[in-house]
Design a protein around this motif. Structure first.
Motif, PDB file in Angstrom:
ATOM      1  N   LEU A  81      -8.227 -11.368  24.156  1.00  0.00           N
ATOM      2  CA  LEU A  81      -7.969 -12.413  25.150  1.00  0.00           C
ATOM      3  C   LEU A  81      -8.366 -11.961  26.556  1.00  0.00           C
ATOM      4  CD1 LEU A  81      -4.563 -13.815  23.880  1.00  0.00           C
ATOM      5  CD2 LEU A  81      -6.762 -15.009  23.924  1.00  0.00           C
ATOM      6  N   VAL A  82      -8.105 -10.709  26.887  1.00  0.00           N
ATOM      7  CA  VAL A  82      -8.499 -10.195  28.201  1.00  0.00           C
ATOM      8  C   VAL A  82     -10.026 -10.180  28.317  1.00  0.00           C
ATOM      9  CG1 VAL A  82      -8.502  -8.122  29.649  1.00  0.00           C
ATOM     10  CG2 VAL A  82      -6.383  -8.902  28.593  1.00  0.00           C
ATOM     11  N   ALA A  83     -10.702  -9.740  27.257  1.00  0.00           N
ATOM     12  CA  ALA A  83     -12.167  -9.742  27.273  1.00  0.00           C
ATOM     13  C   ALA A  83     -12.705 -11.166  27.381  1.00  0.00           C
ATOM     14  CB  ALA A  83     -12.709  -9.067  26.009  1.00  0.00           C
ATOM     15  N   LEU A  84     -12.081 -12.105  26.679  1.00  0.00           N
ATOM     16  CA  LEU A  84     -12.482 -13.508  26.761  1.00  0.00           C
ATOM     17  C   LEU A  84     -12.287 -14.052  28.171  1.00  0.00           C
ATOM     18  CD1 LEU A  84     -13.378 -16.104  25.259  1.00  0.00           C
ATOM     19  CD2 LEU A  84     -10.943 -16.548  24.857  1.00  0.00           C
ATOM     20  N   SER A 105      -9.340 -21.186  31.467  1.00  0.00           N
ATOM     21  CA  SER A 105      -8.141 -21.962  31.159  1.00  0.00           C
ATOM     22  C   SER A 105      -6.900 -21.116  31.438  1.00  0.00           C
ATOM     23  CB  SER A 105      -8.160 -22.361  29.682  1.00  0.00           C
ATOM     24  OG  SER A 105      -6.926 -22.911  29.309  1.00  0.00           O
ATOM     25  N   PRO A 106      -5.862 -21.701  32.026  1.00  0.00           N
ATOM     26  CA  PRO A 106      -4.622 -20.947  32.244  1.00  0.00           C
ATOM     27  C   PRO A 106      -3.971 -20.514  30.928  1.00  0.00           C
ATOM     28  CG  PRO A 106      -4.569 -23.031  33.463  1.00  0.00           C
ATOM     29  CD  PRO A 106      -5.801 -23.035  32.612  1.00  0.00           C
ATOM     30  N   LEU A 107      -4.301 -21.192  29.849  1.00  0.00           N
ATOM     31  CA  LEU A 107      -3.734 -20.835  28.554  1.00  0.00           C
ATOM     32  C   LEU A 107      -4.119 -19.413  28.144  1.00  0.00           C
ATOM     33  CD1 LEU A 107      -2.175 -21.808  26.044  1.00  0.00           C
ATOM     34  CD2 LEU A 107      -4.360 -22.552  25.120  1.00  0.00           C
ATOM     35  N   ILE A 108      -5.342 -19.015  28.432  1.00  0.00           N
ATOM     36  CA  ILE A 108      -5.795 -17.666  28.069  1.00  0.00           C
ATOM     37  C   ILE A 108      -4.956 -16.625  28.802  1.00  0.00           C
ATOM     38  CG2 ILE A 108      -7.729 -16.047  28.113  1.00  0.00           C
ATOM     39  CD1 ILE A 108      -9.595 -18.465  27.943  1.00  0.00           C
ATOM     40  N   ALA A 109      -4.729 -16.825  30.087  1.00  0.00           N
ATOM     41  CA  ALA A 109      -3.928 -15.879  30.869  1.00  0.00           C
ATOM     42  C   ALA A 109      -2.484 -15.853  30.389  1.00  0.00           C
ATOM     43  CB  ALA A 109      -3.992 -16.240  32.341  1.00  0.00           C
ATOM     44  N   ALA A 134       1.885 -13.082  27.550  1.00  0.00           N
ATOM     45  CA  ALA A 134       2.943 -13.102  26.535  1.00  0.00           C
ATOM     46  C   ALA A 134       2.793 -11.932  25.566  1.00  0.00           C
ATOM     47  CB  ALA A 134       2.915 -14.421  25.778  1.00  0.00           C
ATOM     48  N   ILE A 135       1.576 -11.648  25.166  1.00  0.00           N
ATOM     49  CA  ILE A 135       1.347 -10.535  24.250  1.00  0.00           C
ATOM     50  C   ILE A 135       1.648  -9.205  24.943  1.00  0.00           C
ATOM     51  CG2 ILE A 135      -0.451  -9.284  22.972  1.00  0.00           C
ATOM     52  CD1 ILE A 135      -1.608 -12.057  22.275  1.00  0.00           C
ATOM     53  N   ALA A 136       1.292  -9.089  26.214  1.00  0.00           N
ATOM     54  CA  ALA A 136       1.613  -7.870  26.963  1.00  0.00           C
ATOM     55  C   ALA A 136       3.130  -7.691  27.068  1.00  0.00           C
ATOM     56  CB  ALA A 136       0.990  -7.917  28.354  1.00  0.00           C
ATOM     57  N   GLY A 137       3.859  -8.773  27.293  1.00  0.00           N
ATOM     58  CA  GLY A 137       5.315  -8.699  27.335  1.00  0.00           C
ATOM     59  C   GLY A 137       5.900  -8.258  26.009  1.00  0.00           C
ATOM     60  N   PHE A 138       5.333  -8.757  24.929  1.00  0.00           N
ATOM     61  CA  PHE A 138       5.750  -8.357  23.584  1.00  0.00           C
ATOM     62  C   PHE A 138       5.554  -6.859  23.395  1.00  0.00           C
ATOM     63  CE2 PHE A 138       4.341  -7.673  19.152  1.00  0.00           C
ATOM     64  CZ  PHE A 138       5.445  -8.133  18.460  1.00  0.00           C
ATOM     65  N   GLU A 139       4.407  -6.361  23.803  1.00  0.00           N
ATOM     66  CA  GLU A 139       4.120  -4.929  23.653  1.00  0.00           C
ATOM     67  C   GLU A 139       5.019  -4.076  24.547  1.00  0.00           C
ATOM     68  OE1 GLU A 139       2.172  -3.135  21.607  1.00  0.00           O
ATOM     69  OE2 GLU A 139       1.839  -5.001  20.542  1.00  0.00           O
ATOM     70  N   ILE A 140       5.260  -4.520  25.774  1.00  0.00           N
ATOM     71  CA  ILE A 140       6.134  -3.770  26.679  1.00  0.00           C
ATOM     72  C   ILE A 140       7.555  -3.729  26.125  1.00  0.00           C
ATOM     73  CG2 ILE A 140       7.203  -3.814  28.976  1.00  0.00           C
ATOM     74  CD1 ILE A 140       4.476  -4.833  30.009  1.00  0.00           C
ATOM     75  N   PHE A 141       8.017  -4.846  25.562  1.00  0.00           N
ATOM     76  CA  PHE A 141       9.342  -4.872  24.950  1.00  0.00           C
ATOM     77  C   PHE A 141       9.440  -3.849  23.826  1.00  0.00           C
ATOM     78  CE2 PHE A 141      11.944  -6.380  21.414  1.00  0.00           C
ATOM     79  CZ  PHE A 141      13.188  -6.364  22.013  1.00  0.00           C
ATOM     80  N   PHE A 142       8.468  -3.833  22.929  1.00  0.00           N
ATOM     81  CA  PHE A 142       8.508  -2.888  21.817  1.00  0.00           C
ATOM     82  C   PHE A 142       8.380  -1.443  22.296  1.00  0.00           C
ATOM     83  CE2 PHE A 142       7.780  -6.142  18.473  1.00  0.00           C
ATOM     84  CZ  PHE A 142       8.807  -5.733  17.648  1.00  0.00           C
TER      85      PHE A 142
END
Length: 66
Positions: free
Chosen positions: A20-23, A35-39, A44-52
């Motif tokens: 997604l970052v590359a896209l 699109s703001p959806l990509i950001a 959201a995925i970064a937050g998931f990874e930081i949580f774990f």
């Protein structure tokens, strides 16, 4: 190397986040408005990874101290 199901989820989430970052930067490089959806998805995925990551650190610390 045999990964557990949680570790595989983390690997897929990291791969998806990198895609997604590359896209996002690929769209920016073409000169169009991304699109703001990509950001939002990448965040959201970064937050998931930081949580774990934080959870792993907490469990490691907790194991050493009782």
């Amino acid at each position: 190397m045999k990964l557990s199901s949680i570790e595989m989820i983390r690997v897929w989430a990291a791969a998806t986040g990198l895609f997604l970052v590359a896209l996002y930067f690929g769209v920016i490089s073409t000169g169009t408005e991304p699109s703001p959806l990509i950001a939002m998805l990448a965040t959201a995925i970064a937050g998931f990874e930081i949580f774990f990551f934080g959870q792993d650190q907490w469990l490691k610390r907790r194991g050493k101290h009782g």
